[in-house]
Scaffold this active site. Structure first.
Site, PDB file in Angstrom:
ATOM      1  N   HIS A   1       0.731  -1.154  -0.101  1.00 33.02           N
ATOM      2  CA  HIS A   1      -0.002  -0.082  -0.003  1.00 33.02           C
ATOM      3  C   HIS A   1       0.775   1.080   0.095  1.00 33.02           C
ATOM      4  O   HIS A   1       0.668   2.307  -0.803  1.00 33.02           O
ATOM      5  CB  HIS A   1      -0.854   0.289   1.344  1.00 33.02           C
ATOM      6  CG  HIS A   1      -1.784  -1.050   1.452  1.00 33.02           C
ATOM      7  ND1 HIS A   1      -1.520  -2.213   2.460  1.00 33.02           N
ATOM      8  CD2 HIS A   1      -3.152  -1.408   0.793  1.00 33.02           C
ATOM      9  CE1 HIS A   1      -2.467  -3.256   2.248  1.00 33.02           C
ATOM     10  NE2 HIS A   1      -3.343  -2.640   1.200  1.00 33.02           N
TER      11      HIS A   1
ATOM     12  N   SER B   1       0.928  -8.849   1.814  1.00 32.16           N
ATOM     13  CA  SER B   1      -0.578  -8.913   1.693  1.00 32.16           C
ATOM     14  C   SER B   1      -1.427  -8.882   3.156  1.00 32.16           C
ATOM     15  O   SER B   1      -0.684  -9.370   4.102  1.00 32.16           O
ATOM     16  CB  SER B   1      -1.208 -10.194   1.448  1.00 32.16           C
ATOM     17  OG  SER B   1      -2.461 -10.508   1.626  1.00 32.16           O
TER      18      SER B   1
ATOM     19  N   ARG C   1      -3.542 -10.134   4.166  1.00 35.28           N
ATOM     20  CA  ARG C   1      -4.091 -11.534   4.849  1.00 35.28           C
ATOM     21  C   ARG C   1      -2.678 -12.364   5.258  1.00 35.28           C
ATOM     22  O   ARG C   1      -3.141 -13.515   5.738  1.00 35.28           O
ATOM     23  CB  ARG C   1      -4.720 -12.373   3.812  1.00 35.28           C
ATOM     24  CG  ARG C   1      -6.253 -11.676   3.448  1.00 35.28           C
ATOM     25  CD  ARG C   1      -6.953 -12.381   2.665  1.00 35.28           C
ATOM     26  NE  ARG C   1      -8.276 -11.822   2.525  1.00 35.28           N
ATOM     27  CZ  ARG C   1      -8.866 -11.247   1.609  1.00 35.28           C
ATOM     28  NH1 ARG C   1      -8.023 -10.700   0.449  1.00 35.28           N
ATOM     29  NH2 ARG C   1     -10.112 -10.968   1.726  1.00 35.28           N
TER      30      ARG C   1
HETATM   31  P1  AMP Z   1      -6.167  -4.050  -0.280  1.00 35.63           P
HETATM   32  O1  AMP Z   1      -6.128  -3.289   0.743  1.00 35.63           O
HETATM   33  O2  AMP Z   1      -5.894  -5.209  -0.154  1.00 35.63           O
HETATM   34  O3  AMP Z   1      -7.631  -3.639  -1.062  1.00 35.63           O
HETATM   35  O4  AMP Z   1      -5.323  -3.315  -1.358  1.00 35.63           O
HETATM   36  C1  AMP Z   1      -5.341  -2.005  -1.679  1.00 35.63           C
HETATM   37  C2  AMP Z   1      -4.565  -1.814  -2.871  1.00 35.63           C
HETATM   38  O5  AMP Z   1      -3.039  -2.135  -2.656  1.00 35.63           O
HETATM   39  C3  AMP Z   1      -4.783  -2.558  -4.029  1.00 35.63           C
HETATM   40  O6  AMP Z   1      -4.560  -1.949  -5.391  1.00 35.63           O
HETATM   41  C4  AMP Z   1      -3.882  -3.895  -4.114  1.00 35.63           C
HETATM   42  O7  AMP Z   1      -3.548  -4.305  -5.294  1.00 35.63           O
HETATM   43  C5  AMP Z   1      -2.463  -2.959  -3.592  1.00 35.63           C
HETATM   44  N1  AMP Z   1      -1.555  -4.028  -3.016  1.00 35.63           N
HETATM   45  C6  AMP Z   1      -1.745  -4.983  -2.183  1.00 35.63           C
HETATM   46  N2  AMP Z   1      -0.851  -5.637  -1.795  1.00 35.63           N
HETATM   47  C7  AMP Z   1       0.118  -5.051  -2.653  1.00 35.63           C
HETATM   48  C8  AMP Z   1       1.596  -5.381  -2.766  1.00 35.63           C
HETATM   49  N3  AMP Z   1       1.956  -6.671  -2.118  1.00 35.63           N
HETATM   50  N4  AMP Z   1       2.357  -4.862  -3.998  1.00 35.63           N
HETATM   51  C9  AMP Z   1       1.744  -3.884  -4.716  1.00 35.63           C
HETATM   52  N5  AMP Z   1       0.331  -3.302  -4.433  1.00 35.63           N
HETATM   53  C10 AMP Z   1      -0.384  -3.946  -3.398  1.00 35.63           C
END
Ligand code: AMP
Length: 289
Positions: free
Chosen positions: A37, A185, A187
Site C-alpha cells: 500500500h 498482503s 492476509r
Molecule cells: P487492499 O487493501 O488489499 O484492497 O489493497 C489496496 C491496494 O493495494 C490494491 O490496489 C492492491 O492491489 C494494492 N496492494 C496490495 N498488496 C500489494 C503488494 N504486495 N504490492 C503492491 N500493491 C499491493
C-alpha cells in the site's frame, strides 16, 4: 494530514484543492496497510499535488463464507503510515456512510470477471467495481493507483474506466514482496509460522514458470503443469486455480507471448493467497519493488 469520515467533508477539501488547481491522486485500500500500500501512496504523492487514501473494509465485495469479520485492522497504525508516505487526506467512512439501507445500484464488468478470482468469488468484482466507482465519484481524482498484486482487479478497473468514460488515469504499480519473495498482503497476518514457510511455494512456482519461459518454453499447458507440480510438493498448499491468460482481455492463451498473466490462488491452510507474474511483456513483475 486531514482525516474525514463523511463524504461531505471529502468533497469540501476536494473543492478547495481544485480551486487552487491542484491535481489529486486516489489510493483505495481496505486498511491494515503494509509496504505494498505504501508504495502506491508514495507514487501518488510524487505524481500529484494532493493524495487521498481511502481506508474502507467494503462489505459488499466479500462472500458469505469469506473473512469480512476477521479481516485485520489497525487504524492508528494506518494513519501513521499514510502520513509518513505523504498522504494529504484519509477517508475512513463507516459502512452506513457508504451504503444506504436500501442501496440497490451496482457496477458490473462482464466477461473479465468470469474467470480467475471472479469464478471463485461470485459477486466479488461487482462489489469492487461499485465501491471504486463510488470513490471515484466522491474524490474525482485525476489518477488512481492500484497494485499489480491484484492483477484481475487492475484489469477490471481499467476496463470499467474505459467503458464508463471515467476521466481518471489508472496507474498500475508493481508487486511489493517480502525479502524471501512472498507478496505482501494484509492476509499474510493469518499465517502461522509453519504456514508462512509453506506460503513461499507460490513465489517458487512462479519463478519456475519464469525460468522455463526464459528457456523458450512458451506452451501454456506445460508451464501450468510445472506450476501445479511445484505447488503440490507443499503439503499445506491446496490449489484454488492456476490460470494463464492475456493480461488485458484475461482470456486463456495457449502460448505465452505478449504480456501474458500467470495468476494463481492457493490455500495455505485456511488462508487463500494470490500471486501472479507477467511474462512476455515489456518487463516482468517479479522484481522486488
Ligand atoms: P487492499 O487493501 O488489499 O484492497 O489493497 C489496496 C491496494 O493495494 C490494491 O490496489 C492492491 O492491489 C494494492 N496492494 C496490495 N498488496 C500489494 C503488494 N504486495 N504490492 C503492491 N500493491 C499491493
Amino acid at each position: 494530514m486531514k482525516i474525514a469520515s463523511t463524504i461531505e467533508e471529502v468533497r469540501k477539501y476536494i473543492i478547495e484543492w481544485k480551486k487552487e488547481g491542484f491535481s489529486v491522486g486516489l489510493v483505495p485500500t481496505m486498511g491494515y496497510l503494509h509496504e505494498g500500500h505504501e508504495s502506491l501512496i508514495k507514487k501518488s504523492a510524487s505524481d500529484n499535488d494532493k493524495t487521498v487514501v481511502s481506508v474502507f473494509l467494503n462489505p459488499i465485495q466479500f462472500g458469505k463464507n469469506e473473512d469480512l469479520d476477521t479481516y485485520p485492522s489497525d487504524i492508528d497504525r494506518d494513519l501513521n503510515k499514510c502520513k509518513n508516505c505523504g498522504a494529504d487526506l484519509i477517508f475512513t467512512p463507516q459502512v452506513s456512510e457508504m451504503y444506504f439501507n436500501d442501496f440497490c445500484t451496482y457496477v458490473n464488468v462482464d466477461n473479465l470477471t468470469k474467470g480467475l478470482c471472479g469464478a471463485k468469488r461470485p459477486g466479488h468484482f461487482k462489489g469492487v467495481c461499485t465501491i471504486v466507482s463510488k470513490l471515484f465519484n466522491i474524490v474525482t481524482p485525476d489518477k488512481a493507483y492500484f497494485g499489480q498484486k491484484d492483477a484481475q482487479q487492475l484489469a477490471v478497473i481499467k476496463r470499467m474506466v474505459r467503458d464508463l468514460n471515467f476521466n481518471i488515469k489508472i496507474i498500475g504499480c508493481p508487486i511489493v514482496r517480502e525479502e524471501d519473495g512472498l507478496a505482501k498482503s494484509s492476509r499474510n497476518s493469518y499465517l502461522s509460522s509453519e504456514e508462512r514457510k509453506a506460503s513461499l511455494i507460490l513465489y517458487k512456482s512462479l519463478m519456475k514458470a519464469k525460468k522455463l519461459f526464459e528457456k523458450n518454453e512458451f506452451d501454456s499447458n506445460k508451464i501450468k503443469q510445472n506450476i501445479i507440480e511445484v505447488i503440490n510438493t507443499e503439503p499445506l498448499a491446496k490449489i484454488d486455480y492456476v490460470e494463464i491468460v492475456d493480461n488485458t482481455s484475461l482470456k486463456p492463451v495457449n502460448e505465452i507471448k505478449n504480456s501474458t498473466l500467470i495468476a494463481l490462488a492457493v490455500y495455505i491452510g485456511k488462508t487463500r493467497l494470490i500471486d501472479n507474474i507477467i511474462l512476455g511483456g515489456k518487463k516482468n513483475e517479479l522484481a522486488h519493488a
